[in-house]
Design an enzyme around this catalytic site. Structure first.
Site, PDB file in Angstrom:
ATOM      1  N   LEU A 125       0.989   2.308   6.021  1.00 46.50           N
ATOM      2  CA  LEU A 125      -0.095   2.882   5.217  1.00 46.50           C
ATOM      3  C   LEU A 125      -1.242   1.899   5.034  1.00 46.50           C
ATOM      4  O   LEU A 125      -2.405   2.285   4.971  1.00 46.50           O
ATOM      5  CB  LEU A 125       0.446   3.326   3.856  1.00 46.50           C
TER       6      LEU A 125
ATOM      7  N   ASP B  53      -0.900  -9.501   2.729  1.00 41.61           N
ATOM      8  CA  ASP B  53       0.449  -9.180   3.199  1.00 41.61           C
ATOM      9  C   ASP B  53       1.120 -10.533   3.455  1.00 41.61           C
ATOM     10  O   ASP B  53       0.469 -11.578   3.422  1.00 41.61           O
ATOM     11  CB  ASP B  53       0.396  -8.356   4.497  1.00 41.61           C
TER      12      ASP B  53
ATOM     13  N   SER C 287       7.641   5.885  -5.000  1.00 42.98           N
ATOM     14  CA  SER C 287       8.265   6.661  -3.919  1.00 42.98           C
ATOM     15  C   SER C 287       8.986   7.883  -4.467  1.00 42.98           C
ATOM     16  O   SER C 287       9.474   7.880  -5.608  1.00 42.98           O
ATOM     17  CB  SER C 287       9.268   5.772  -3.179  1.00 42.98           C
TER      18      SER C 287
ATOM     19  N   GLY D 274       5.470  -4.346  -0.282  1.00 45.10           N
ATOM     20  CA  GLY D 274       6.839  -4.355  -0.789  1.00 45.10           C
ATOM     21  C   GLY D 274       7.812  -3.817   0.227  1.00 45.10           C
ATOM     22  O   GLY D 274       7.420  -3.386   1.312  1.00 45.10           O
TER      23      GLY D 274
ATOM     24  N   HIS E 125      11.766   8.515  -3.722  1.00 45.32           N
ATOM     25  CA  HIS E 125      13.178   8.134  -3.875  1.00 45.32           C
ATOM     26  C   HIS E 125      13.536   7.735  -5.312  1.00 45.32           C
ATOM     27  O   HIS E 125      14.707   7.519  -5.609  1.00 45.32           O
ATOM     28  CB  HIS E 125      13.546   7.057  -2.853  1.00 45.32           C
TER      29      HIS E 125
ATOM     30  N   TYR F 114      16.524   0.850  -3.568  1.00 48.57           N
ATOM     31  CA  TYR F 114      15.081   0.934  -3.286  1.00 48.57           C
ATOM     32  C   TYR F 114      14.394   1.879  -4.276  1.00 48.57           C
ATOM     33  O   TYR F 114      13.402   1.506  -4.925  1.00 48.57           O
ATOM     34  CB  TYR F 114      14.877   1.390  -1.833  1.00 48.57           C
TER      35      TYR F 114
ATOM     36  N   SER G  86       4.604   9.702   4.437  1.00 54.68           N
ATOM     37  CA  SER G  86       3.251   9.599   4.977  1.00 54.68           C
ATOM     38  C   SER G  86       3.285   8.978   6.362  1.00 54.68           C
ATOM     39  O   SER G  86       3.418   7.758   6.525  1.00 54.68           O
ATOM     40  CB  SER G  86       2.353   8.795   4.027  1.00 54.68           C
TER      41      SER G  86
ATOM     42  N   SER H  24      10.040  -1.113   1.771  1.00 55.81           N
ATOM     43  CA  SER H  24       9.737   0.320   1.774  1.00 55.81           C
ATOM     44  C   SER H  24      10.913   1.197   2.187  1.00 55.81           C
ATOM     45  O   SER H  24      10.735   2.410   2.346  1.00 55.81           O
ATOM     46  CB  SER H  24       8.546   0.585   2.702  1.00 55.81           C
TER      47      SER H  24
HETATM   48  P1  NAI Z   1       5.602  -0.666   5.332  1.00 55.26           P
HETATM   49  O1  NAI Z   1       6.980  -1.209   5.232  1.00 55.26           O
HETATM   50  O2  NAI Z   1       5.089  -0.282   6.672  1.00 55.26           O
HETATM   51  O3  NAI Z   1       4.572  -1.689   4.678  1.00 55.26           O
HETATM   52  C1  NAI Z   1       4.901  -2.522   3.590  1.00 55.26           C
HETATM   53  C2  NAI Z   1       4.203  -3.847   3.762  1.00 55.26           C
HETATM   54  O4  NAI Z   1       4.591  -4.683   2.679  1.00 55.26           O
HETATM   55  C3  NAI Z   1       4.584  -4.572   5.066  1.00 55.26           C
HETATM   56  O5  NAI Z   1       3.424  -4.886   5.806  1.00 55.26           O
HETATM   57  C4  NAI Z   1       5.315  -5.818   4.612  1.00 55.26           C
HETATM   58  O6  NAI Z   1       5.061  -6.961   5.403  1.00 55.26           O
HETATM   59  C5  NAI Z   1       4.774  -5.994   3.192  1.00 55.26           C
HETATM   60  N1  NAI Z   1       5.745  -6.722   2.373  1.00 55.26           N
HETATM   61  C6  NAI Z   1       7.074  -6.492   2.226  1.00 55.26           C
HETATM   62  N2  NAI Z   1       7.633  -7.417   1.439  1.00 55.26           N
HETATM   63  C7  NAI Z   1       6.639  -8.273   1.078  1.00 55.26           C
HETATM   64  C8  NAI Z   1       6.597  -9.449   0.284  1.00 55.26           C
HETATM   65  N3  NAI Z   1       7.696  -9.942  -0.309  1.00 55.26           N
HETATM   66  N4  NAI Z   1       5.412 -10.041   0.122  1.00 55.26           N
HETATM   67  C9  NAI Z   1       4.285  -9.567   0.714  1.00 55.26           C
HETATM   68  N5  NAI Z   1       4.260  -8.460   1.477  1.00 55.26           N
HETATM   69  C10 NAI Z   1       5.434  -7.827   1.663  1.00 55.26           C
HETATM   70  O7  NAI Z   1       5.547   0.594   4.336  1.00 55.26           O
HETATM   71  P2  NAI Z   1       4.459   1.752   4.296  1.00 55.26           P
HETATM   72  O8  NAI Z   1       4.992   2.934   4.978  1.00 55.26           O
HETATM   73  O9  NAI Z   1       3.141   1.220   4.700  1.00 55.26           O
HETATM   74  O10 NAI Z   1       4.434   2.082   2.743  1.00 55.26           O
HETATM   75  C11 NAI Z   1       3.531   1.424   1.881  1.00 55.26           C
HETATM   76  C12 NAI Z   1       4.060   1.533   0.456  1.00 55.26           C
HETATM   77  O11 NAI Z   1       4.225   2.889   0.117  1.00 55.26           O
HETATM   78  C13 NAI Z   1       5.421   0.859   0.264  1.00 55.26           C
HETATM   79  O12 NAI Z   1       5.438   0.214  -0.991  1.00 55.26           O
HETATM   80  C14 NAI Z   1       6.398   2.011   0.274  1.00 55.26           C
HETATM   81  O13 NAI Z   1       7.547   1.748  -0.528  1.00 55.26           O
HETATM   82  C15 NAI Z   1       5.560   3.153  -0.283  1.00 55.26           C
HETATM   83  N6  NAI Z   1       5.965   4.444   0.236  1.00 55.26           N
HETATM   84  C16 NAI Z   1       5.654   4.783   1.526  1.00 55.26           C
HETATM   85  C17 NAI Z   1       6.038   6.010   2.018  1.00 55.26           C
HETATM   86  C18 NAI Z   1       5.658   6.468   3.385  1.00 55.26           C
HETATM   87  O14 NAI Z   1       6.005   7.595   3.737  1.00 55.26           O
HETATM   88  N7  NAI Z   1       4.947   5.697   4.187  1.00 55.26           N
HETATM   89  C19 NAI Z   1       6.801   6.948   1.187  1.00 55.26           C
HETATM   90  C20 NAI Z   1       7.086   6.466  -0.140  1.00 55.26           C
HETATM   91  C21 NAI Z   1       6.658   5.254  -0.584  1.00 55.26           C
HETATM   92  C1  15L Z   2       9.862   6.122   1.525  1.00 54.13           C
HETATM   93  O1  15L Z   2       9.875   5.708   0.381  1.00 54.13           O
HETATM   94  C2  15L Z   2       9.702   5.198   2.675  1.00 54.13           C
HETATM   95  O2  15L Z   2       8.853   4.124   2.373  1.00 54.13           O
HETATM   96  C3  15L Z   2       9.207   5.868   3.939  1.00 54.13           C
HETATM   97  O3  15L Z   2       9.450   5.007   5.028  1.00 54.13           O
HETATM   98  C4  15L Z   2       9.858   7.230   4.177  1.00 54.13           C
HETATM   99  O4  15L Z   2      11.159   7.062   4.581  1.00 54.13           O
HETATM  100  C5  15L Z   2       9.738   8.092   2.939  1.00 54.13           C
HETATM  101  O5  15L Z   2      10.132   7.432   1.751  1.00 54.13           O
HETATM  102  C6  15L Z   2      10.516   9.413   3.009  1.00 54.13           C
HETATM  103  O6  15L Z   2      11.167   9.747   2.034  1.00 54.13           O
HETATM  104  O7  15L Z   2      10.417  10.105   4.021  1.00 54.13           O
END
Ligand code: NAI
Ligand code: 15L
Length: 274
Positions: A23, A42, A119, A81, A121, A144, A174, A83
């Protein structure tokens, strides 16, 4: 993606954490259109800075680094964070300690609003035949989801105690397109993700609000009525993908918890204690 989806909005310096993630990479060029300076952070590589971008490598677990990261920031979009369901130590460092570091730094630097990527979740153990709202009790489906519930609780505390506003986005799924039957209900398009973040940044009064991040899908488990004041109006829908997904996944195994609960496969993944 060409013109901004909300043309009237303008911020000074926005901090986007998790900018190297799925994202984060989507939001990077999009948020840029709404601010004078975009600070991207990041722990993973962020590439090269475009004009008016500031790149800061920082681990959320590093309190001093996070303190420095928030200096001069007006609003935060916190995508950084862990994810997915992973080892407890990683979740603890990024999503528990990291959140505390972020909110303490926000307090120290008088940041007024944070948009927090929570999330679905947090409520993953509701069944797929239930429609819930942000007012319903949490039912996390793993460590998580529980860590995201902690983040929401922390956001509430920092609003009640220190007046820092947060919109917690319980994001569904997303991705460029829904991948399976579950995502016909949970899908959030990238354009709607931008609409959601911009609504959360710009709604006049939010205190601590919780909103499900989901497109305008015909099949839905989430009623955002209590979050109407945030003004999120999704414009995309999973409907265009339905026929192809239903054909591909024509058999539904209802004995599988992943098809019974909103959290899908997360309800039978982990927990991973290390
Ligand atoms: P992602 O895993 O692709 O990106 C998360 C980023 O956080 C990564 O670039 C990672 O390097 C960074 N990160 C992880 N631990 C870290 C740390 N200790 N210090 C600094 N950076 C750190 O996840 P995505 O898909 O981009 O999601 C973004 C956010 O949205 C996350 O917090 C995720 O939990 C939340 N989310 C995303 C969903 C989705 O469908 N993409 C669904 C629900 C929640
Ligand atoms: C999340 O919270 C995760 O970050 C994402 O990778 C997906 O798995 C999403 O939920 C989901 O529920 O599809």
């Amino acid at each position: 993606m060409t013109a901004p989806l909300a043309t009237h909005l303008r911020f000074g310096r926005i901090l986007l954490t998790g900018a190297a993630g799925n994202l984060g990479r989507q939001l990077r060029p999009r948020l840029k259109r709404y601010c004078d300076k975009l600070r991207l952070s990041d722990r993973a590589d962020l590439g090269t800075a475009a004009p008016d971008e500031e790149l800061v490598l920082a681990d959320l677990a590093d309190q001093a680094a996070v303190h420095q990261l928030l200096e001069g920031v007006d609003v935060v979009v916190h995508m950084g964070g862990i994810s997915t369901e992973q080892a407890w130590s990683a979740i603890r460092d990024a999503n528990i300690s990291g959140m505390v570091h972020l909110y303490e730094a926000a307090r120290a630097h008088s940041v007024k609003r944070i948009v927090f990527a929570s999330s679905n979740h947090v409520t993953g153990f509701y069944r797929q035949d239930e429609v819930i709202s942000p007012k319903d009790p949490i039912r996390p489906d793993g460590l998580y989801g529980l860590s995201k519930a902690f983040g929401e609780g922390l956001a509430q505390l920092y609003w009640d105690r220190f007046g820092i506003e947060t919109v917690s986005l319980r994001i569904g799924s997303s991705f460029p397109a829904p991948r399976d039957r579950r995502m016909l209900a949970t899908w959030l398009s990238y354009d709607d993700a931008e609409r959601l973040v911009m609504a959360a940044l710009s709604a006049p009064v939010v205190g601590h609000s919780i909103v499900y991040g989901v497109s305008d899908n015909p099949l839905t488990w989430w009623d955002n009525t209590p979050a109407q004041h945030v003004g999120f109006r999704p414009q995309d829908s999973s409907e265009a993908f339905r026929a192809e997904i239903e054909q591909r996944q024509s058999v539904i195994d209802t004995s599988d918890p992943a098809t019974r609960y909103q959290g899908g496969a997360f309800v039978r993944t982990g927990p991973f204690f290390d």
